[in-house]
Design a protein around this motif. Structure first.
Motif, mmCIF file in Angstrom:
data_model
loop_
_atom_site.group_PDB
_atom_site.id
_atom_site.type_symbol
_atom_site.label_atom_id
_atom_site.label_comp_id
_atom_site.label_asym_id
_atom_site.label_seq_id
_atom_site.Cartn_x
_atom_site.Cartn_y
_atom_site.Cartn_z
ATOM 1 N N GLU A 1 0.827 -1.208 0.000
ATOM 2 C CA GLU A 1 0.000 0.000 0.000
ATOM 3 C C GLU A 1 0.859 1.254 0.000
ATOM 4 O OE1 GLU A 1 -2.856 0.057 3.092
ATOM 5 O OE2 GLU A 1 -3.999 -1.667 2.333
ATOM 6 N N GLN A 2 1.946 1.214 0.744
ATOM 7 C CA GLN A 2 2.817 2.381 0.855
ATOM 8 C C GLN A 2 3.994 2.338 -0.117
ATOM 9 O OE1 GLN A 2 2.086 5.011 2.833
ATOM 10 N NE2 GLN A 2 0.178 3.927 3.348
ATOM 11 N N HIS A 3 4.067 1.289 -0.939
ATOM 12 C CA HIS A 3 5.161 1.143 -1.898
ATOM 13 C C HIS A 3 6.520 1.190 -1.198
ATOM 14 C CE1 HIS A 3 2.974 2.051 -5.941
ATOM 15 N NE2 HIS A 3 2.251 1.288 -5.127
ATOM 16 N N ARG A 4 6.667 0.294 -0.191
ATOM 17 C CA ARG A 4 7.917 0.231 0.563
ATOM 18 C C ARG A 4 8.377 -1.216 0.657
ATOM 19 N NH1 ARG A 4 7.408 2.162 6.349
ATOM 20 N NH2 ARG A 4 5.629 0.730 6.244
ATOM 21 N N VAL A 5 9.682 -1.409 0.584
ATOM 22 C CA VAL A 5 10.296 -2.714 0.823
ATOM 23 C C VAL A 5 11.023 -2.646 2.159
ATOM 24 C CG1 VAL A 5 11.982 -4.406 0.006
ATOM 25 C CG2 VAL A 5 10.593 -3.139 -1.650
ATOM 26 N N LEU A 6 10.670 -3.534 3.081
ATOM 27 C CA LEU A 6 11.276 -3.549 4.410
ATOM 28 C C LEU A 6 12.399 -4.578 4.431
ATOM 29 C CD1 LEU A 6 8.024 -3.364 6.573
ATOM 30 C CD2 LEU A 6 9.337 -1.517 5.494
ATOM 31 N N LEU A 7 13.543 -4.185 5.001
ATOM 32 C CA LEU A 7 14.742 -5.007 4.965
ATOM 33 C C LEU A 7 15.158 -5.481 6.354
ATOM 34 C CD1 LEU A 7 16.730 -2.769 2.444
ATOM 35 C CD2 LEU A 7 15.353 -4.801 1.927
ATOM 36 N N ALA A 8 15.919 -6.581 6.385
ATOM 37 C CA ALA A 8 16.327 -7.176 7.659
ATOM 38 C C ALA A 8 17.180 -6.240 8.493
ATOM 39 C CB ALA A 8 17.070 -8.476 7.396
ATOM 40 N N ASP B 1 8.642 3.305 -7.119
ATOM 41 C CA ASP B 1 7.554 3.623 -8.034
ATOM 42 C C ASP B 1 7.144 2.387 -8.834
ATOM 43 O OD1 ASP B 1 7.345 6.603 -7.655
ATOM 44 O OD2 ASP B 1 9.450 6.472 -8.252
ATOM 45 N N TYR B 2 8.154 1.604 -9.206
ATOM 46 C CA TYR B 2 7.921 0.312 -9.852
ATOM 47 C C TYR B 2 8.702 -0.749 -9.076
ATOM 48 C CZ TYR B 2 6.053 2.757 -13.937
ATOM 49 O OH TYR B 2 5.302 3.542 -14.779
ATOM 50 N N LEU B 3 8.087 -1.921 -8.932
ATOM 51 C CA LEU B 3 8.720 -3.008 -8.210
ATOM 52 C C LEU B 3 8.740 -4.254 -9.090
ATOM 53 C CD1 LEU B 3 9.841 -3.980 -5.398
ATOM 54 C CD2 LEU B 3 7.546 -4.890 -4.979
ATOM 55 N N VAL B 4 9.914 -4.885 -9.173
ATOM 56 C CA VAL B 4 10.028 -6.183 -9.831
ATOM 57 C C VAL B 4 10.436 -7.182 -8.756
ATOM 58 C CG1 VAL B 4 11.161 -7.554 -11.619
ATOM 59 C CG2 VAL B 4 10.730 -5.109 -12.000
ATOM 60 N N ASN B 5 9.526 -8.088 -8.428
ATOM 61 C CA ASN B 5 9.752 -9.068 -7.377
ATOM 62 C C ASN B 5 10.233 -10.370 -8.014
ATOM 63 O OD1 ASN B 5 9.546 -10.989 -5.309
ATOM 64 N ND2 ASN B 5 7.858 -9.896 -4.335
ATOM 65 N N ALA B 6 11.502 -10.698 -7.793
ATOM 66 C CA ALA B 6 12.106 -11.920 -8.342
ATOM 67 C C ALA B 6 12.882 -12.627 -7.240
ATOM 68 C CB ALA B 6 13.014 -11.570 -9.513
ATOM 69 N N LEU B 7 12.214 -12.860 -6.110
ATOM 70 C CA LEU B 7 12.905 -13.304 -4.906
ATOM 71 C C LEU B 7 13.284 -14.784 -4.881
ATOM 72 C CD1 LEU B 7 11.219 -11.210 -2.088
ATOM 73 C CD2 LEU B 7 13.609 -11.167 -2.813
ATOM 74 N N GLY B 8 12.874 -15.550 -5.861
ATOM 75 C CA GLY B 8 13.377 -16.914 -5.945
ATOM 76 C C GLY B 8 12.604 -17.924 -5.124
ATOM 77 N N PHE B 9 13.248 -19.073 -4.868
ATOM 78 C CA PHE B 9 12.542 -20.225 -4.311
ATOM 79 C C PHE B 9 13.112 -20.691 -2.985
ATOM 80 C CE2 PHE B 9 15.893 -21.985 -7.059
ATOM 81 C CZ PHE B 9 16.486 -22.924 -6.223
ATOM 82 N N GLU B 10 12.312 -21.527 -2.316
ATOM 83 C CA GLU B 10 12.708 -22.208 -1.088
ATOM 84 C C GLU B 10 12.306 -23.671 -1.210
ATOM 85 O OE1 GLU B 10 10.667 -20.228 2.054
ATOM 86 O OE2 GLU B 10 11.682 -18.303 1.748
#
Length: 391
Positions: free
Chosen positions: A82-89, A97-106
Motif C-alpha cells: 500500500e505504501q510502496h515500501r520494501v522492508l529489509l532485515a 515507483d515500480y517493483l520487480v519481485n524476483a525473490l526466488g525459491f525455497e
C-alpha cells in the motif's frame, strides 16, 4: 526521478536490471539481494556432489552490474504494497515507483513431518555445501563405524535436481571410494518418488534411458512411493522405510516466504499474474521467476519455474515497465521453450532441443550441450566477465 526496485539477484532479477539499463530508462535502478554473489541454481547439485566448487558456479554481482545501478546487500523481510515500501532485515526500507519481485525459491516440505529437521535440501550455496559435507563425513566414517547406513544415500524425489545429483554422485563415487577407503560395491543409492515415473518433462524414451543409465550406475528407484515422514537416518513411506544416513530432499520448491508474509493472494508462495506479468490491481508491480504463476494458455496451468522461463519473463517485465513509463501499452508474456537438458554427470545426459527442428539427444554429447547452456546463462546475466568467473 522514477525509482525502480528489483528484488533478487537470481536469473530473473539480474536479467531485468540489465535489460532496463540497456533500454536507458529515465529512472533510478536499485537491485536488492541477500548475497554479494549470484549462483547458478541449476548447478547446485554439482556442488552438493562435489564435482564443482562454489567458485565454479558463482560470480560477484557488483562486478557485472551496469553503471549507475545501485546495489543493496540486504535481506527482504516484507513488502508494504500500500505504501510502496520494501522492508529489509537491517531495519532500513526502500520506497519504489515500480517493483520487480524476483525473490526466488525455497524448499517445499509439503507438510511432511521431519523433513526440515532430518533431510538436506539443495536450494542455495549453504545447503549444497552442507549436503556435500554430510555425504563425505558419512562415507569417511564407514571405515571406523562399519555402519552400512553410512554408505546409504536416500534421494527424495525424481525430478531434475534429484536425477542430476545422482548422475554427479555416480560419477564421483569411485574417486571418493579411493579417498575414504570404503567398498564401492556396498554403496546404496535409493531414489524415492511418489509419481509412477521420473523426469515427467521429458519424452518417455529419454526418461527411460536416463533411468536405465542411473540403474546401471547403482541407483535403485522406488516410484509410486509416497513419503509420509523423515526420521533421523530413515525415510518412511506408507508400506516401507529406507535407512540412510545421507538423506537428500529434492521433491519440489515453492516461492519465497516473503510472498505470504506480505499478504499476497498466493499458493505455495506463487502469485497468478496478469498477462503482462503485473499484479492484479497494481500495474506498477511485477512478479517474475519462482514467485510468479504465469498461465500457459494451452494447458491453462502455470508454466513451470525454470531458469529459461525466468529470463524470458525478465525481458517481458523490463519492456512493459519501459512502455508504462512512456505511456505506451505493454505486451503480453509469451513463451516457447528452446529445449530441456538434464545431465547425468559430466559424461552423459538427455536433452530435448527445439532449434531448427526438434532434437532428442542422449549420451556423452549432452555434456557439451549442458556446458554451452550454462555458459550462455552466465553470459546473459553478467556478460563475458560473469561467464569467465563461473567456469
Amino acid at each position: 526521478m522514477t525509482k525502480i526496485v528489483i528484488l533478487g539477484g537470481g536469473y530473473a532479477g539480474l536479467r531485468t536490471v540489465r535489460q532496463l539499463a540497456a533500454a536507458k530508462v529515465d529512472a533510478e535502478l536499485v537491485l536488492v539481494n541477500q548475497n554479494s554473489y549470484h549462483y547458478q541454481s541449476t548447478q547446485l547439485h554439482q556442488v552438493a556432489a562435489g564435482t564443482k566448487e562454489v567458485a565454479d558456479i558463482t560470480f560477484d554481482i557488483q562486478g557485472v552490474l551496469p553503471r549507475g545501478v545501485k546495489f543493496v546487500l540486504d535481506r527482504v523481510t516484507t513488502i508494504d504494497r500500500e505504501q510502496h515500501r520494501v522492508l529489509l532485515a537491517s531495519g532500513s526500507e526502500l520506497s519504489y515507483d515500480y517493483l520487480v519481485n524476483a525473490l526466488g525459491f525455497e524448499s517445499e516440505s509439503f507438510g511432511i513431518p521431519g523433513v526440515e529437521e532430518n533431510s538436506l535440501p539443495l536450494v542455495d550455496i549453504p545447503t549444497a555445501l552442507r549436503a556435500k559435507e554430510e555425504l563425505e563425513n558419512h562415507l569417511a566414517r564407514y571405515q571406523y563405524s562399519h555402519d552400512e547406513n553410512d554408505l546409504a544415500i536416500a534421494v527424495c524425489g525424481a525430478g531434475f535436481t534429484s536425477i542430476e545429483y545422482m548422475g554427479e554422485l555416480a560419477y564421483r563415487l569411485p574417486k571418493l571410494s579411493k579417498q575414504y577407503h570404503f567398498p564401492l560395491d556396498k554403496v546404496k543409492i535409493s531414489c524415492i518418488e511418489a509419481a509412477d515415473k521420473i523426469l515427467p518433462m521429458f519424452e518417455p524414451d529419454l526418461a527411460v534411458w536416463a533411468r536405465q543409465y542411473l540403474m546401471d550406475h547403482g541407483v535403485t528407484f522406488y516410484t509410486s512411493t509416497s513419503i509420509t515422514a523423515i526420521e533421523p537416518g530413515k525415510v518412511i513411506s506408507k508400506d516401507s522405510s529406507f535407512n540412510a544416513n545421507t538423506i537428500i530432499w529434492a521433491t519440489g520448491v515453492k516461492g519465497s516466504k516473503v510472498i505470504a508474509d506480505s499478504g499476497y493472494d498466493q499458493k505455495r508462495n506463487r502469485v497468478i499474474v496478469e498477462e503482462d506479468l503485473s499484479v492484479k490491481g497494481n500495474p506498477c508491480e511485477f512478479l517474475i521467476g519462482d514467485v510468479c504463476a504465469a498461465m500457459d494458455p494451452n494447458t491453462h496451468r502455470p508454466y513451470p519455474t525454470t531458469a529459461q522461463i525466468s529470463v524470458v519473463q525478465a525481458d517481458c517485465a523490463a519492456r512493459n515497465i519501459e512502455a508504462r513509463m512512456q505511456g505506451r501499452p505493454g505486451i503480453p508474456f509469451t513463451y516457447t521453450s528452446t529445449g530441456t537438458v538434464c545431465s547425468l554427470g559430466p559424461l552423459a545426459g538427455v536433452a530435448q532441443i527445439n532449434f531448427l527442428g526438434h532434437w532428442k539427444l542422449k549420451g556423452m554429447k549432452v555434456g557439451l550441450v549442458k556446458k554451452i547452456t550454462s555458459d550462455r546463462s552466465a553470459f546473459e546475466l553478467g556478460g563475458v566477465k560473469a561467464m569467465l568467473e563461473s567456469n
